[in-house]
Motif scaffolding. Structure first.
Motif, short mmCIF file in Angstrom:
data_model
loop_
_atom_site.label_atom_id
_atom_site.label_comp_id
_atom_site.label_asym_id
_atom_site.label_seq_id
_atom_site.Cartn_x
_atom_site.Cartn_y
_atom_site.Cartn_z
N GLY A 181 46.94 10.23 -12.98
CA GLY A 181 48.23 10.35 -13.63
C GLY A 181 48.10 10.36 -15.14
O GLY A 181 48.61 11.26 -15.82
N ILE A 182 47.41 9.37 -15.69
CA ILE A 182 47.24 9.28 -17.15
C ILE A 182 46.43 10.47 -17.66
O ILE A 182 46.82 11.12 -18.65
N TYR A 183 45.35 10.79 -16.99
CA TYR A 183 44.50 11.88 -17.44
C TYR A 183 45.23 13.22 -17.37
O TYR A 183 45.14 14.03 -18.30
N GLY A 184 45.98 13.44 -16.31
CA GLY A 184 46.69 14.70 -16.15
C GLY A 184 47.70 14.95 -17.25
O GLY A 184 47.90 16.08 -17.69
N VAL A 185 48.35 13.88 -17.74
CA VAL A 185 49.34 14.04 -18.81
C VAL A 185 48.66 14.33 -20.14
O VAL A 185 49.11 15.18 -20.91
N GLY A 186 47.55 13.64 -20.44
CA GLY A 186 47.00 13.69 -21.79
C GLY A 186 45.78 14.56 -21.99
O GLY A 186 45.26 14.64 -23.11
N LYS A 187 45.32 15.26 -20.98
CA LYS A 187 44.03 15.96 -21.07
C LYS A 187 44.03 17.15 -22.02
O LYS A 187 42.98 17.59 -22.48
N ALA A 188 45.22 17.69 -22.38
CA ALA A 188 45.27 18.84 -23.28
C ALA A 188 45.28 18.45 -24.75
O ALA A 188 45.15 19.30 -25.62
N ALA A 189 45.41 17.17 -25.04
CA ALA A 189 45.54 16.72 -26.42
C ALA A 189 44.19 16.59 -27.10
O ALA A 189 43.15 16.41 -26.45
N VAL A 190 44.18 16.67 -28.43
CA VAL A 190 42.96 16.49 -29.21
C VAL A 190 42.43 15.07 -29.03
O VAL A 190 41.23 14.86 -28.88
N HIS A 191 43.33 14.11 -29.05
CA HIS A 191 42.94 12.70 -28.88
C HIS A 191 43.13 12.31 -27.42
O HIS A 191 44.23 12.45 -26.86
N ALA A 192 42.08 11.81 -26.82
CA ALA A 192 42.04 11.62 -25.37
C ALA A 192 42.99 10.53 -24.90
O ALA A 192 43.23 9.55 -25.61
N PRO A 193 43.52 10.69 -23.69
CA PRO A 193 44.37 9.65 -23.09
C PRO A 193 43.53 8.40 -22.79
O PRO A 193 42.29 8.46 -22.73
N ALA A 194 44.21 7.29 -22.57
CA ALA A 194 43.48 6.04 -22.35
C ALA A 194 44.33 5.05 -21.58
O ALA A 194 45.57 5.09 -21.62
N LEU A 195 43.65 4.16 -20.90
CA LEU A 195 44.24 2.95 -20.32
C LEU A 195 43.60 1.77 -21.02
O LEU A 195 42.36 1.67 -21.06
N ALA A 196 44.42 0.90 -21.63
CA ALA A 196 43.90 -0.27 -22.34
C ALA A 196 44.55 -1.52 -21.79
O ALA A 196 45.74 -1.51 -21.45
N ILE A 197 43.78 -2.60 -21.71
CA ILE A 197 44.28 -3.84 -21.13
C ILE A 197 43.88 -5.02 -22.02
O ILE A 197 42.71 -5.16 -22.39
N LEU A 198 44.86 -5.84 -22.39
CA LEU A 198 44.62 -7.13 -23.04
C LEU A 198 44.94 -8.22 -22.03
O LEU A 198 46.02 -8.21 -21.43
N SER A 199 44.03 -9.16 -21.83
CA SER A 199 44.20 -10.17 -20.79
C SER A 199 44.08 -11.57 -21.36
O SER A 199 43.06 -11.95 -21.95
N HIS A 200 45.16 -12.33 -21.19
CA HIS A 200 45.21 -13.75 -21.58
C HIS A 200 45.13 -14.57 -20.30
O HIS A 200 46.01 -14.49 -19.44
#
Length: 531
Positions: free
Chosen positions: A232-251
């Protein structure tokens, strides 16, 4: 640029040196003895002048969000009355009117003079009032010319009501400052255009917040998304110059027994993809990262003030760009949930990235409570209006708690119907598990969009799922509001070590009659995230 300082006592000030605003509901302002305000008005304004000005504040008998203002001394001092009406779906703090009062007085004066705002209110409304003022002072500007100096805006509180005459404590002022910092961070990120806030820069902000609270983020970006199954994330952002990402901060504090995941939509720009937006609807799409920005600001504030349970902030980042690699209508993507999605509208992209995000929250983070926040649908503004986010949840007690938290924070919410049996069939596909856009756009669009996300979490999810569509309240005029930071802090106040936040539930038991149906958030002692 302004630095906000929440003070524990009414500061000594002269309107000749610092512009002053006294603001509150007129009956509350009239309760205050002039001696308590003389520190910020003398020697320019005497008691008689002040009383005449307060008596001159008038309101229409028709309910309105308008405030009444009167100058006290040239452009150096003002008094403003908040509207007498705050009906059952509004906050008793009148936060939107308070923001207008500040903008119409201090904002109209402008310049780089220091300012002081004295808020006269009941103590239970202090947090919402503090948050409302933070929204008035944006941080982002690209205007050229001489750099103005940073002005200091001091916010003082004078409390009215039985037992509320004690001044603001140091801890309470610190919580307000943390909330204000989170609100202004979120607004700054939403105001910043995509050429200066693409996915890589957004990730820099995630890292910066991580450094501040001593947490190293997990980041999955670019082709690694494909390897891990985040279609899902990759499919939306794959055409952009700056790559899509999933980031997680965990407390993950010691002794935690519950796991909460906040999942944010971070579309740094939304052209609509190949289902491209027109020239009237594309400008402003820098705001499509509002959900992720709010979660970043809220996470920073919540962890800074002490959060007793496991808290994960999940950022689903992509630019929905047009290019040779862009997803086409008719393409089919496999999501992290394992479900397949036939794309029939590339401009319904937020639900695609969030589908991966909530599935990750369940499968990898083992979350008991999953909140997703997104500027998801234009239909939200039609459904619940400019001021209230649309709320969709599988849990009735948490639905009530969200409404309570909205009134307590000033980030208002209103429920959408949760009936998958009526609405999820809108996504039927002959060749995949579902399509990504509805067949009938007249059938509860905002509910349907939320249900798409819910389907990737799983309708069988045993915990609590809360979806917040903030498309309209994320901005006002041409500026971001930082919506969502204060809401999340209040909604999960029972897990906070802050006395101000954890005390909101008990203090709001003594409410105005208009709020008789409000109730505090479900107890943290409940199991499995269920209220």
């Amino acid at each position: 640029m302004a630095e906000l300082v929440y003070s524990t006592a009414v500061s000594k000030s002269d309107p000749l040196d610092r512009t002053c605003l006294i603001v509150g509901q007129v009956p509350h302002v009239k309760q205050i003895k002039f001696e308590r305000l003389a520190n910020v008005l003398s020697p320019r304004v005497d008691e008689e002048t002040f009383q005449i000005a307060v008596d001159s504040l008038r309101f229409s008998s028709i309910p309105s969000n308008a405030c009444a203002t009167c100058p006290l001394w040239l452009n150096g001092a003002f008094v403003a009355g908040l509207p007498p009406y705050a009906t059952r779906h509004n906050s008793d703090a009148r936060p939107h009117a308070l923001a207008r009062a500040v903008q119409s007085t201090l904002g109209a004066v402008g310049g780089d003079r220091d300012e002081i705002i004295v808020v006269v209110c009941e103590k239970r409304n202090a947090f919402a009032s503090a948050s409302a003022i933070a929204r008035v002072y944006p941080k982002y500007s690209a205007k050229s010319g001489k750099q103005k100096k940073t002005k200091t805006v001091t916010i003082d509180f004078v409390f009215v009501g039985e037992g509320d005459d004690a001044p603001l404590s140091e801890d309470e002022a610190k919580v307000m400052s943390s909330a204000a910092e989170g609100i202004r961070l979120a607004a700054q990120m939403v105001d910043t255009p995509c050429n200066l806030m693409h996915t890589d820069i957004f990730l820099d902000h995630v890292r910066a917040v991580g450094d501040k609270v001593h947490i190293k983020p997990v980041i999955i970006q670019g082709e690694d998304l494909v390897k891990h199954g985040f279609g899902g994330i990759y499919g939306v952002g794959k055409a952009a110059v700056h790559a899509p990402a999933l980031a997680i901060l965990s407390h993950t504090p010691k002794g935690a027994t519950k796991t909460i995941a906040w999942v944010g939509k971070g579309i740094v720009y939304d052209t609509g993809g190949l289902s491209i937006k027109d020239k009237l609807h594309m400008p402003g799409m820098k705001r499509d990262c509002g959900g992720a920005a709010a979660i970043l600001g809220a996470f920073q504030a919540a962890v800074t003030e002490g959060f007793s349970e496991n808290l994960h902030a999940v950022f689903c980042l992509a630019e929905n760009a047009v290019g040779p690699e862009a997803t086409r209508p008719d393409d089919i993507h496999t999501f992290y949930s394992g479900k397949t999605v036939e794309i029939n509208n590339t401009d319904a992209e937020g639900r695609l990235v969030l589908g991966d995000g909530v599935a990750y929250a369940r499968k990898d983070l083992k979350a008991d409570i999953v909140v997703d926040m997104a500027t998801l649908t234009g239909a939200q503004g039609i459904s619940t209006g400019r001021y209230h986010a649309g709320l969709l949840t599988n849990d009735g007690d948490w639905e009530t708690a969200c409404q309570y938290a909205g009134r307590a924070s000033g980030d208002l919410v209103f429920p959408l119907p949760y009936t998958p049996e009526f609405h999820f069939a809108e996504f039927n596909s002959s060749v995949a598990d579902m399509k990504n856009s509805v067949a009938n756009r007249s059938n509860a669009q905002s509910s349907c969009a939320g249900l798409f996300i819910n389907s990737h979490l799983g309708f069988d999810f045993p915990g609590t799922w809360i979806h917040l569509d903030i498309a309209a309240p994320v901005y006002t005029g041409e500026r971001a509001t930082g919506y969502g930071v204060a809401l999340l802090m209040c909604l999960f106040s029972s897990y906070s070590k802050s006395a101000l936040l954890s005390g909101l539930a008990s203090s709001f038991q003594k409410k105005s009659p208009a709020d008789d149906d409000a109730k505090p958030p479900p107890s943290k002692k409940r199991r499995s995230g269920k209220a």
